[in-house]
Design an enzyme around this catalytic site. Structure first.
Site, PDB file in Angstrom:
ATOM      1  N   SER A  14       0.833  -1.200   0.000  1.00  0.00           N
ATOM      2  CA  SER A  14       0.000   0.000   0.000  1.00  0.00           C
ATOM      3  C   SER A  14       0.866   1.248   0.000  1.00  0.00           C
ATOM      4  CB  SER A  14      -0.856  -0.026   1.269  1.00  0.00           C
ATOM      5  OG  SER A  14      -1.473   1.223   1.473  1.00  0.00           O
ATOM      6  N   TYR A  54      -2.303  -0.672  10.851  1.00  0.00           N
ATOM      7  CA  TYR A  54      -2.513  -1.289   9.542  1.00  0.00           C
ATOM      8  C   TYR A  54      -1.327  -0.985   8.619  1.00  0.00           C
ATOM      9  CZ  TYR A  54      -3.923  -1.609   4.688  1.00  0.00           C
ATOM     10  OH  TYR A  54      -3.932  -1.890   3.344  1.00  0.00           O
ATOM     11  N   LYS A 111       1.842  -3.484   6.725  1.00  0.00           N
ATOM     12  CA  LYS A 111       2.298  -3.526   5.326  1.00  0.00           C
ATOM     13  C   LYS A 111       3.814  -3.301   5.260  1.00  0.00           C
ATOM     14  CE  LYS A 111      -1.656  -4.284   3.336  1.00  0.00           C
ATOM     15  NZ  LYS A 111      -1.942  -5.602   2.762  1.00  0.00           N
ATOM     16  N   ASN A 160      -5.130   4.589  -4.372  1.00  0.00           N
ATOM     17  CA  ASN A 160      -6.517   4.478  -3.875  1.00  0.00           C
ATOM     18  C   ASN A 160      -7.407   3.762  -4.894  1.00  0.00           C
ATOM     19  OD1 ASN A 160      -5.168   6.691  -2.353  1.00  0.00           O
ATOM     20  ND2 ASN A 160      -7.137   6.809  -1.321  1.00  0.00           N
TER      21      ASN A 160
HETATM   22  P1  NAD Z   1     -11.244  -6.760   1.349  1.00  0.00           P
HETATM   23  O1  NAD Z   1     -11.469  -6.746   2.820  1.00  0.00           O
HETATM   24  O2  NAD Z   1     -12.414  -6.576   0.464  1.00  0.00           O
HETATM   25  O3  NAD Z   1     -10.496  -8.112   0.923  1.00  0.00           O
HETATM   26  C1  NAD Z   1      -9.660  -8.824   1.804  1.00  0.00           C
HETATM   27  C2  NAD Z   1     -10.156 -10.254   1.837  1.00  0.00           C
HETATM   28  O4  NAD Z   1      -9.327 -11.022   2.717  1.00  0.00           O
HETATM   29  C3  NAD Z   1     -11.593 -10.377   2.360  1.00  0.00           C
HETATM   30  O5  NAD Z   1     -12.337 -11.157   1.443  1.00  0.00           O
HETATM   31  C4  NAD Z   1     -11.444 -11.092   3.698  1.00  0.00           C
HETATM   32  O6  NAD Z   1     -12.554 -11.930   3.978  1.00  0.00           O
HETATM   33  C5  NAD Z   1     -10.162 -11.865   3.503  1.00  0.00           C
HETATM   34  N1  NAD Z   1      -9.413 -12.162   4.730  1.00  0.00           N
HETATM   35  C6  NAD Z   1      -9.135 -11.331   5.769  1.00  0.00           C
HETATM   36  N2  NAD Z   1      -8.377 -11.978   6.685  1.00  0.00           N
HETATM   37  C7  NAD Z   1      -8.167 -13.225   6.200  1.00  0.00           C
HETATM   38  C8  NAD Z   1      -7.449 -14.351   6.693  1.00  0.00           C
HETATM   39  N3  NAD Z   1      -6.796 -14.328   7.864  1.00  0.00           N
HETATM   40  N4  NAD Z   1      -7.442 -15.475   5.945  1.00  0.00           N
HETATM   41  C9  NAD Z   1      -8.105 -15.540   4.756  1.00  0.00           C
HETATM   42  N5  NAD Z   1      -8.811 -14.501   4.262  1.00  0.00           N
HETATM   43  C10 NAD Z   1      -8.821 -13.362   4.974  1.00  0.00           C
HETATM   44  O7  NAD Z   1     -10.116  -5.674   1.035  1.00  0.00           O
HETATM   45  P2  NAD Z   1      -9.564  -5.147  -0.353  1.00  0.00           P
HETATM   46  O8  NAD Z   1      -9.859  -3.713  -0.435  1.00  0.00           O
HETATM   47  O9  NAD Z   1      -9.979  -6.050  -1.447  1.00  0.00           O
HETATM   48  O10 NAD Z   1      -8.010  -5.287  -0.097  1.00  0.00           O
HETATM   49  C11 NAD Z   1      -7.262  -6.409  -0.522  1.00  0.00           C
HETATM   50  C12 NAD Z   1      -5.811  -6.208  -0.129  1.00  0.00           C
HETATM   51  O11 NAD Z   1      -5.338  -5.016  -0.702  1.00  0.00           O
HETATM   52  C13 NAD Z   1      -5.590  -6.087   1.377  1.00  0.00           C
HETATM   53  O12 NAD Z   1      -4.379  -6.741   1.706  1.00  0.00           O
HETATM   54  C14 NAD Z   1      -5.448  -4.595   1.583  1.00  0.00           C
HETATM   55  O13 NAD Z   1      -4.690  -4.287   2.712  1.00  0.00           O
HETATM   56  C15 NAD Z   1      -4.738  -4.203   0.308  1.00  0.00           C
HETATM   57  N6  NAD Z   1      -4.939  -2.792  -0.029  1.00  0.00           N
HETATM   58  C16 NAD Z   1      -6.205  -2.297  -0.136  1.00  0.00           C
HETATM   59  C17 NAD Z   1      -6.404  -0.950  -0.435  1.00  0.00           C
HETATM   60  C18 NAD Z   1      -7.791  -0.366  -0.518  1.00  0.00           C
HETATM   61  O14 NAD Z   1      -7.927   0.851  -0.419  1.00  0.00           O
HETATM   62  N7  NAD Z   1      -8.844  -1.146  -0.696  1.00  0.00           N
HETATM   63  C19 NAD Z   1      -5.288  -0.125  -0.633  1.00  0.00           C
HETATM   64  C20 NAD Z   1      -4.016  -0.675  -0.526  1.00  0.00           C
HETATM   65  C21 NAD Z   1      -3.851  -2.013  -0.225  1.00  0.00           C
HETATM   66  C1  WQD Z   2      -9.483   9.812   0.643  1.00  0.00           C
HETATM   67  C2  WQD Z   2      -9.678  11.317   0.856  1.00  0.00           C
HETATM   68  C3  WQD Z   2      -9.986  11.908   3.168  1.00  0.00           C
HETATM   69  C4  WQD Z   2     -13.853   9.856   3.593  1.00  0.00           C
HETATM   70  C5  WQD Z   2      -6.958   4.862   3.037  1.00  0.00           C
HETATM   71  C6  WQD Z   2      -5.885   4.171   3.822  1.00  0.00           C
HETATM   72  C7  WQD Z   2      -4.818   3.655   2.919  1.00  0.00           C
HETATM   73  C8  WQD Z   2      -5.406   2.815   1.778  1.00  0.00           C
HETATM   74  C9  WQD Z   2      -6.571   3.473   1.110  1.00  0.00           C
HETATM   75  C10 WQD Z   2      -5.193   0.514   2.265  1.00  0.00           C
HETATM   76  C11 WQD Z   2      -8.921  11.846   2.078  1.00  0.00           C
HETATM   77  C12 WQD Z   2     -11.230  12.211   2.356  1.00  0.00           C
HETATM   78  C13 WQD Z   2     -12.659  10.360   3.125  1.00  0.00           C
HETATM   79  C14 WQD Z   2     -14.926  10.755   3.855  1.00  0.00           C
HETATM   80  C15 WQD Z   2     -13.514  12.586   3.170  1.00  0.00           C
HETATM   81  N1  WQD Z   2      -5.878   1.560   2.222  1.00  0.00           N
HETATM   82  N2  WQD Z   2     -12.490  11.698   2.920  1.00  0.00           N
HETATM   83  N3  WQD Z   2     -14.710  12.099   3.633  1.00  0.00           N
HETATM   84  O1  WQD Z   2      -7.179   7.962   3.556  1.00  0.00           O
HETATM   85  O2  WQD Z   2      -6.203   8.092   1.223  1.00  0.00           O
HETATM   86  O3  WQD Z   2      -6.364   5.942   2.339  1.00  0.00           O
HETATM   87  O4  WQD Z   2      -7.501   3.939   2.079  1.00  0.00           O
HETATM   88  O5  WQD Z   2      -4.014   0.371   2.143  1.00  0.00           O
HETATM   89  O6  WQD Z   2      -3.944   2.916   3.698  1.00  0.00           O
HETATM   90  O7  WQD Z   2      -5.328   5.092   4.738  1.00  0.00           O
HETATM   91  O8  WQD Z   2      -8.431   7.013   1.545  1.00  0.00           O
HETATM   92  O9  WQD Z   2     -10.759   7.026   0.804  1.00  0.00           O
HETATM   93  O10 WQD Z   2     -10.261   7.149   3.278  1.00  0.00           O
HETATM   94  O11 WQD Z   2      -9.766   9.115   1.839  1.00  0.00           O
HETATM   95  O12 WQD Z   2     -13.390  13.788   2.991  1.00  0.00           O
HETATM   96  O13 WQD Z   2     -16.016  10.361   4.305  1.00  0.00           O
HETATM   97  O14 WQD Z   2     -11.049  11.544   1.127  1.00  0.00           O
HETATM   98  O15 WQD Z   2      -9.769  12.900   4.122  1.00  0.00           O
HETATM   99  O16 WQD Z   2      -8.498  13.138   1.754  1.00  0.00           O
HETATM  100  P1  WQD Z   2      -7.008   7.370   2.232  1.00  0.00           P
HETATM  101  P2  WQD Z   2      -9.886   7.508   1.903  1.00  0.00           P
END
Ligand code: NAD
Ligand code: WQD
Length: 337
Positions: free
Chosen positions: A124, A150, A154, A180
């Site tokens: 991330s 969190y 990572k 994002n």
């Molecule tokens: P999500 O929660 O929709 O998907 C994660 C999946 O992992 C879920 O289906 C959950 O049931 C499963 N899971 C959780 N713990 C588990 C375990 N111990 N064993 C097996 N399955 C398990 O989230 P997402 O948004 O699809 O994110 C997927 C990956 O991408 C995550 O590692 C997250 O940290 C990373 N990521 C997400 C974002 C984002 O903004 N969505 C940004 C950067 C990184």
């Molecule tokens: C985006 C922008 C908020 C909600 C997070 C995690 C990051 C990654 C992605 C996994 C920011 C603003 C948000 C709302 C708002 N996840 N906002 N009103 O914070 O960039 O990242 O998700 O790895 O680790 O920190 O994403 O979508 O929460 O926010 O104004 O109700 O929207 O302040 O500027 P963020 P976000």
């Protein structure tokens, strides 16, 4: 190839599953369904006309995972399984460290035993903490100013995988730093289905557009950005998914790190206005105080992925809002509709 996708029933995982199946890979999915629905996998099959092998399992269950490797015989693993809610990780850090880190340790142990050494990990942009410079390249320092457990998981997992590959040269690992992720598959059949109040901006905006919530809170309008609201690099989830395919096809010995983003910064107000165009009506919002731990601005330079993986995003923010709206309006309660 035979590819095991952990966390494959989740938001990003289900979209990667579609990409992999469309590219004729055999896909096994390990997911404990703690934050997802098995209906997502039925929808993946409807989109692709193909099915996945599904194993309902916590990745920390090492004997169970060993059994999955015996029966599915993967050649490579894409590891997404884990917990991802930033605020929850501050309230319950041990659960986050336990789940994210032990799931990864269990996985790499089982991979090592099975002689499977090709791995793609969902990292991330959060590992950059307080950005050293913008746009962020992969050379920017990591680990300074990470504001929640969190994000630390990572950062720590990246280090664990670097140490592993240093000790055993047979490993080929790609660390993909997502910016994002937004949007949904263009069919509107799969998309983001957050439990409870969405933490992230785009699903919150989508739920307001659908009438499920009243008003968007804009967290701060006094940042040093174009309009004072926070700026992020929003990438369409299908572009993110295709980045995994590109990484898989270009795995090289050791650890390679790639930013997956668009390189474009977009403010909160710009997101709201883009979504208004997609849904066809104005969205209610109000300015609220800044959210603790938020950065003013972050976006990436994704040239390395373009150069080395031949990957670049092709979908616009307009498209992401359109696809997100299609998913939200046809599935107002997500998979429980
Ligand atoms: P999500 O929660 O929709 O998907 C994660 C999946 O992992 C879920 O289906 C959950 O049931 C499963 N899971 C959780 N713990 C588990 C375990 N111990 N064993 C097996 N399955 C398990 O989230 P997402 O948004 O699809 O994110 C997927 C990956 O991408 C995550 O590692 C997250 O940290 C990373 N990521 C997400 C974002 C984002 O903004 N969505 C940004 C950067 C990184
Ligand atoms: C985006 C922008 C908020 C909600 C997070 C995690 C990051 C990654 C992605 C996994 C920011 C603003 C948000 C709302 C708002 N996840 N906002 N009103 O914070 O960039 O990242 O998700 O790895 O680790 O920190 O994403 O979508 O929460 O926010 O104004 O109700 O929207 O302040 O500027 P963020 P976000």
């Amino acid at each position: 190839m035979r590819i095991l996708l952990t966390g494959g029933a989740g938001y990003i995982g289900s979209h990667i599953a579609v990409e992999l199946l469309n590219a004729d890979h055999d896909v096994g999915i390990v997911d404990d369904l703690s934050n997802s629905s098995p209906i997502a996998l039925q929808k993946v099959s409807s989109i692709t006309g193909k099915s996945t092998d599904f194993f309902e399992l916590d990745c920390r269950d090492t004997p169970g995972l060993t059994g999955v490797f015996r029966s599915f015989q993967p050649e490579a693993v894409i590891h997404l399984a884990g917990l991802k809610a930033v605020g929850e990780s501050v309230e319950d850090p041990l659960r986050y460290y336990d789940t994210n880190i032990n799931a990864t340790l269990s996985l790499v142990h089982v991979m090592e035993q099975a002689g499977v050494t090709q791995l793609i990990f969902s990292s991330s942009a959060t590992v950059y903490g307080d950005p050293e410079f913008l746009p962020l390249t992969e050379q920017a320092r990591t680990g300074i100013g990470i504001s929640n457990p969190y994000g630390w998981t990572k950062f720590m997992i990246e280090q664990i995988l670097i140490d592993l590959a240093t000790s055993q040269p047979s490993w080929k690992i790609a660390l993909l730093r997502y910016f994002n992720p937004v949007g949904a598959h263009e069919s509107g059949l799969i998309g983001e289905d957050p439990q409870g109040i969405p933490n992230n901006l785009m699903p919150f905006v989508a739920q307001v557009a659908a009438g499920r919530r009243d008003i968007i809170e804009v967290f701060g309008d006094d940042y040093d950005t174009n309009d004072g609201t926070g700026v992020r690099d929003y990438i369409h989830v299908m572009d993110l998914a295709s980045g995994h395919l590109a990484a898989l096809e270009n795995l090289t010995p050791g650890v390679s790190t790639y930013n997956l983003g668009t390189g474009q910064g977009t403010s909160v107000l710009e997101i709201i206005h883009a979504f208004e165009l997609a849904c066809g009506h104005p969205l209610a919002y109000k300015i609220s105080p800044r959210r603790l731990g938020d950065l003013p601005s972050t976006y990436c330079n994704a040239d390395k992925a373009r150069r080395e993986l031949g990957w670049s995003p092709t979908r616009s923010l307009t498209q992401a809002c359109h696809d997100s709206w299609l998913w939200q309006s046809t599935n107002p309660e997500g998979y429980s509709t």
